[in-house]
Design an enzyme around this catalytic site. Structure first.
Site, short mmCIF file in Angstrom:
data_model
loop_
_atom_site.label_atom_id
_atom_site.label_comp_id
_atom_site.label_asym_id
_atom_site.label_seq_id
_atom_site.Cartn_x
_atom_site.Cartn_y
_atom_site.Cartn_z
N LYS A 77 31.50 37.37 35.60
CA LYS A 77 32.24 37.25 34.34
C LYS A 77 31.84 35.91 33.73
O LYS A 77 31.64 34.93 34.48
CB LYS A 77 33.73 37.29 34.65
CG LYS A 77 34.66 37.35 33.44
CD LYS A 77 36.11 37.48 33.91
CE LYS A 77 37.09 37.59 32.76
NZ LYS A 77 38.47 37.79 33.23
N SER A 152 40.95 41.43 30.92
CA SER A 152 39.91 40.72 30.22
C SER A 152 38.52 40.84 30.86
O SER A 152 37.53 40.54 30.20
CB SER A 152 40.28 39.24 30.13
OG SER A 152 40.30 38.66 31.42
N SER A 176 43.70 41.28 34.85
CA SER A 176 42.38 41.29 34.20
C SER A 176 41.23 41.86 35.03
O SER A 176 40.15 42.08 34.51
CB SER A 176 42.01 39.88 33.73
OG SER A 176 42.68 39.58 32.54
#
Ligand SMILES: [Zn+2]
Lengths: 488, 488
Positions: A77, A152, A176
């Site tokens: 990420k 996210s 997330s």
């Protein structure tokens, strides 16, 4: 080859049945083909990845020892710092930020000989549940291009679901990892707070953030945990190994589990969509057939989890994000006339709407005169939620519930309604507040052929058992074998 | 119109002391003064995205040691808080400090008064925090920031407003400097900004039986004893004038901040503090609270030494030294340790004090160190004192020998021989010289034997002649005895 799991690929590379170079090239071929539609990555590292892959192949050919993820293409990420490329957090304020150091998890992946193919899109600073808050690009759900991948860690999950890598790392502050994993039909694990080092993870809500694996299978999740878990002297909140010994999660995965007791929270889960509820009920039936005992429990304080979360996370965020001021690094406004304007204009220009909203909320919650009523009260709620979990875990091995009340929603459907958007994290937030581990495993599809995730929560540092419980289910079902179609 | 007017000065102090740890408070960077700007920095003290602080245990122990020396209660549980404000020398835009649970509180410091008595000044609290960097206003329209100092451990000490004169304020500052140097926790070098003072000053004025209080003024950032003392004196006069002219009392103007103009020797208004700044303190989620165990505390307690003020009082009381001499000896630890050890080795305290405070300090000043750091063994210094005491050398030649001891490292007995400074005490040899002098100076002999006014002066003259003839090596005590024997 892309049908292989990360562990299967690793074993084949080690046995020299496939080379890492071949696997990595195959991944980049898919990226070339599918990434323009999926939009999972903010940056990819073709040359660096091939170089690493070739190095791993060379060492295996020479009979040298290699790491646990040798040759496996993985994604990060884009909120984990790397000395290569930019670390943007999908924010325009860090669009050109190049970190001078590697996050601990990045060091660990590199030491395990993983091949890092790219850094994935996300909601800006991990604030969001759909990846629509990315300041840099749009990611779609590989199962349906008109839908969000969740957030996210939407880019990481879309990359795994779209087989644009074999495994990825995400971060989970309020769901997330688990929520986008459920939306994308992959396995997402949020470890216990303190289990994986946060050093080098760009902070959102420091007391809630935790890095975890996003994979195609539970076995891959265990493999990734073997690499990333453990105490880090650079992170004071990472737990001492005397308290939380690091296991060989892979090895433990095959230990038998008997007399499993599963708790469900009917009053809480009743808010989920009918099709989601049905899939969860069927998943629990699978455990029943395996001899598990199901008990119903009441967790009265879960109803306040969202409220507490949006005070604690935003309070911490308002402070964590204060450093993005245009003075030392990151975006600096061209229009500033003095140093106060360097702050205000740089921040006004480069932060997105949701980030600004949360900074405002958090600043307000910490202001004198409001601190007791908001921040302090939220901490008290957090303690009550923790106590709820402690009480329930005395009677059971794990708790099961949906990951999200719905399956993936349409792009744009909730962007103008932040409160509805916040509600999509209703089942995941409590685990962050309590600091306990939770996993999302694929457990069915709705009428639109969108994946549904089963969430399993376990006591702190019970990752080994949690993974075993999840694998029991995976063994009995084939939901995880269904792959998203190649959209082009 | 005359009125009955009295006033009393009220001063409280906030003091920042830089601790002399090897590395910074929350990272591994070296604490060094006067280095190239931004050369003692790392991602952590630069506040880069993703970094985490790790507490410097040595800094914490130093702070506890000072807390103990200040007779404070040491907290069993203490935590770190973030203090938020935006300023370019503060990379994170928050400072890690301690808010509601400081590591020590409720103590006092004993300070010497001019009368020779002492006074206890209450300490409200002493806590640890990290220092900010420095803004340099050098290049045209821009300011530059040097972050070498960022993250240096700072101890903030807050006193009650217990001081009633500028001299007391100065005495506290000097006493604290001496104390932290004794404890070895700070160099307390004013020129390097190791100690910074912020006095809070106002007056209680009684006029015609009615009591008035002038508004509190805080003077920022004083870094010399002289500025501290003068600014307090100046404020006392200014506030009295202001009251007499305008009748301004507390509540009308509230607390204001003033700066000290070192050249004009006046205080200058900086800002009106209409309401307190909202620093939005909250517990730092990146650091774990510190629990002080009884074992750890007693281990730190073991490093406590006799405090300088106690030693000073002991020297006066036990050795009958003057308050001034005792103060000089206890100005620094090594000098006072040398004194104590030499006394233990048998030196007569007053004799020893003279040697150290006269010759010792003179040489130390020339060398730019303290008398205790001249490399002399306590036993050797004690022996030197003993030689004077026993009449082997004259008090006047002690200095020469001391100097030679420092230069050559030889023992005083050896040097006295080498330098020909051993006194002649052999009565027979001296008698011959006396006889010669008496024969050569019949007039003086008459004056002595004649008694009256001239007798004493003539005796002195004869003694001088003997000393001269012996090239200064005669023991004057023995010579006097011979003179008495011969002349009555
Ligand atoms: Zn540093």
């Amino acid at each position: 080859m892309e049908e292989l799991s990360a562990k299967e690929l690793r074993d084949k590379i080690a046995a020299r049945q496939i080379s890492s170079l071949e696997a990595t090239e195959a991944v980049f071929k898919r990226i070339d083909k599918l990434e323009p539609v999926i939009g999972a990555y903010i940056s990819t590292y073709h040359d660096l990845a091939l170089e690493k892959a070739a190095d791993v192949d060379r060492r295996i050919a020479a009979g040298q020892s290699v790491g646990q993820l040798a040759g496996v293409p993985v994604a990060l990420k884009d909120n984990m710092c790397t000395t290569f490329g930019a670390t943007t957090c999908a924010s325009r304020i860090l669009e050109n930020f190049h970190a001078p150091y590697n996050a601990t998890v990045v060091e660990k992946l590199l030491a395990a000989d993983a091949v890092i193919v790219g850094k994935a899109n996300m909601d800006e600073f991990a604030m969001g549940s759909s990846t629509e808050n990315s300041g840099l690009k749009q990611t779609i759900n590989p199962w349906d291009a008109s839908r969000v991948p969740g957030g996210s860690s939407g880019g990481s999950c879309a990359a795994v679901a779209g087989r644009l890598c074999f495994a990825a790392l995400g971060s989970d502050t309020g769901g997330s990892i688990r929520q986008p994993a459920s939306f994308c039909g992959v396995v997402g694990l949020k470890p216990t707070y303190g289990c994986v080092s946060r050093y080098g993870l760009v902070a959102y809500g420091s007391s809630l953030d935790q890095i975890g694996p996003i994979t195609q299978t539970v076995t891959d999740s265990a493999l990734m945990m073997n690499v990333i878990a453990g105490h880090d002297p650079a992170d004071s909140t990472s737990v001492d190994e005397n308290i939380s010994p690091v296991f060989d999660y892979l090895e433990k995965l095959y230990e038998p589990l008997d007399k499993l007791t599963i708790a469900i929270v009917p009053q809480f889960a009743a808010g989920a969509d009918r099709q989601v509820q049905k899939a969860i009920t069927e998943a629990i039936d699978v455990y029943k057939k395996l001899g598990a005992e199901i008990i119903e429990v009441n967790m009265p304080h879960l109803d306040y989890a969202i409220a507490a979360y949006y005070l604690i996370a935003t309070a911490e965020a308002s402070s964590n994000l204060a450093r993005y001021d245009g003075v030392h690094y990151g975006h600096r406004s061209e229009k500033a006339e003095d140093y106060i304007e360097v702050y205000s204009k740089s921040r006004a220009e480069a932060f997105g709407k949701e980030v600004k909203r949360r900074i405002m909320l958090g600043t307000y919650a910490l202001s004198s005169g409001y601190y007791d009523a908001y921040y302090l009260k939220a901490l008290k709620v957090r303690n009550l939620i923790r106590a709820d979990f402690t009480g329930v875990f005395e009677k059971c091995d794990c708790i099961m519930m949906p990951v999200s009340p719905t399956t993936a929603f349409k792009i744009g459907e909730k962007v103008d309604d932040p409160l509805t958007m916040y509600l999509s994290d209703i089942y995941t937030i409590a685990a962050n507040l309590a600091g306990i581990p939770g996993i999302s495993v694929p457990c069915g599809f709705d009428d639109n052929n969108l994946p549904i995730g089963l969430q399993i929560l376990a006591p702190a540092f019970g990752e080994d058992k949690l993974l075993r419980i999840a694998r029991m289910f995976e063994n009995q079902t084939d939901w995880h074998k269904r792959k998203a179609p190649d959209i082009s | 119109m005359s009125s009955d007017l009295h006033y009393k000065l009220i001063v409280g102090l906030e003091i920042h002391v830089q601790l002399c740890t090897k590395s910074k408070m929350f990272c591994g960077c070296a604490v060094e003064f006067g280095q190239k700007p931004n050369s003692r920095v790392c991602p952590v003290c630069l506040g880069m995205p993703g970094v985490l602080p790790v507490m410097n245990k040595q800094a914490f122990e130093y702070a506890v040691l000072v807390g103990l020396a200040l007779n404070c209660e040491i907290a069993q549980f203490t935590k770190w808080d973030r203090k938020s404000y935006y300023y370019p020398d503060l990379p994170k835009n928050y400072q890690i400090s301690q808010y509601d649970l400081p590591l020590s509180a409720n103590g006092y410091i004993e300070i010497p008064l001019e009368s020779g008595k002492t006074k206890n000044i209450s300490i409200i609290r002493a806590h640890l925090e990290e220092d900010a960097g420095k803004n340099l206003h050098t290049a045209g329209n821009f300011s530059q920031v040097d972050l070498n100092r960022t993250g240096t451990p700072l101890l903030e000490i807050v006193t009650e407003p217990d001081m009633n004169s500028a001299a007391e304020v100065r005495a506290l500052a000097v006493e604290l400097q001496r104390m932290v140097r004794f404890l070895g926790v700070s160099e307390a070098d004013m020129q390097k900004g190791h100690m910074r003072f912020e006095p809070n000053i106002n007056l209680i004025i009684t006029r015609d039986g009615t009591e008035y209080r002038t508004p509190i003024v805080e003077i920022k950032n004083l870094n010399s004893f002289r500025a501290l003392e003068r600014s307090v004196d100046y404020e006392q006069a200014r506030q009295l004038d202001e009251f007499l002219e305008n009748g301004v009392v507390m509540g009308m103007g509230n607390k204001t901040t003033r700066g000290w103009d070192d050249e004009k020797e006046i205080t200058v208004l900086q800002r009106e503090k209409e309401e307190a700044h909202d620093y939005r303190y909250f517990p730092d989620p990146d650091l774990v609270p510190v629990k002080m165990t009884p074992q750890w505390l007693s281990e730190i307690q073991g490093r406590l030494c006799e405090l300088p003020i106690k030693r000073q009082l002991r020297y006066v009381d036990q050795y009958k030294l003057s308050d001034y001499d005792a103060g000089v000896l206890t100005a620094d630890r090594s000098t006072s340790d040398l004194f104590d050890e030499a006394v233990k080795a048998g030196a007569e305290p007053k004799r020893l004090c003279n040697i150290i405070t006269q010759t010792g300090l003179k040489i130390a000043n020339e060398k730019g160190c303290s008398a205790g750091d001249l490399g002399l063994k306590a036993q050797s210094v004690a022996n030197l004192a003993g030689m004077i005491e026993g009449g082997t050398i004259s008090a006047g030649s002690a200095g020469q020998i001391f100097e030679a001891m420092v230069e050559t490292g030889k023992e005083p007995e050896v040097l006295a021989e080498e330098l020909n400074l051993i006194q002649k005490s052999d009565a027979g040899e001296l008698e011959a010289i006396v006889d010669k002098v008496l024969a050569d100076n019949p007039k003086a002999v008459d004056d002595v034997t004649g008694g009256g006014k001239k007798s004493k002066k003539a005796r002195g003259f004869l003694l001088g002649q003997v000393m001269q003839k012996s090239k200064g090596q005669a023991n004057p005590k023995v010579v006097s005895e011979i003179l008495v024997k011969k002349l009555g």
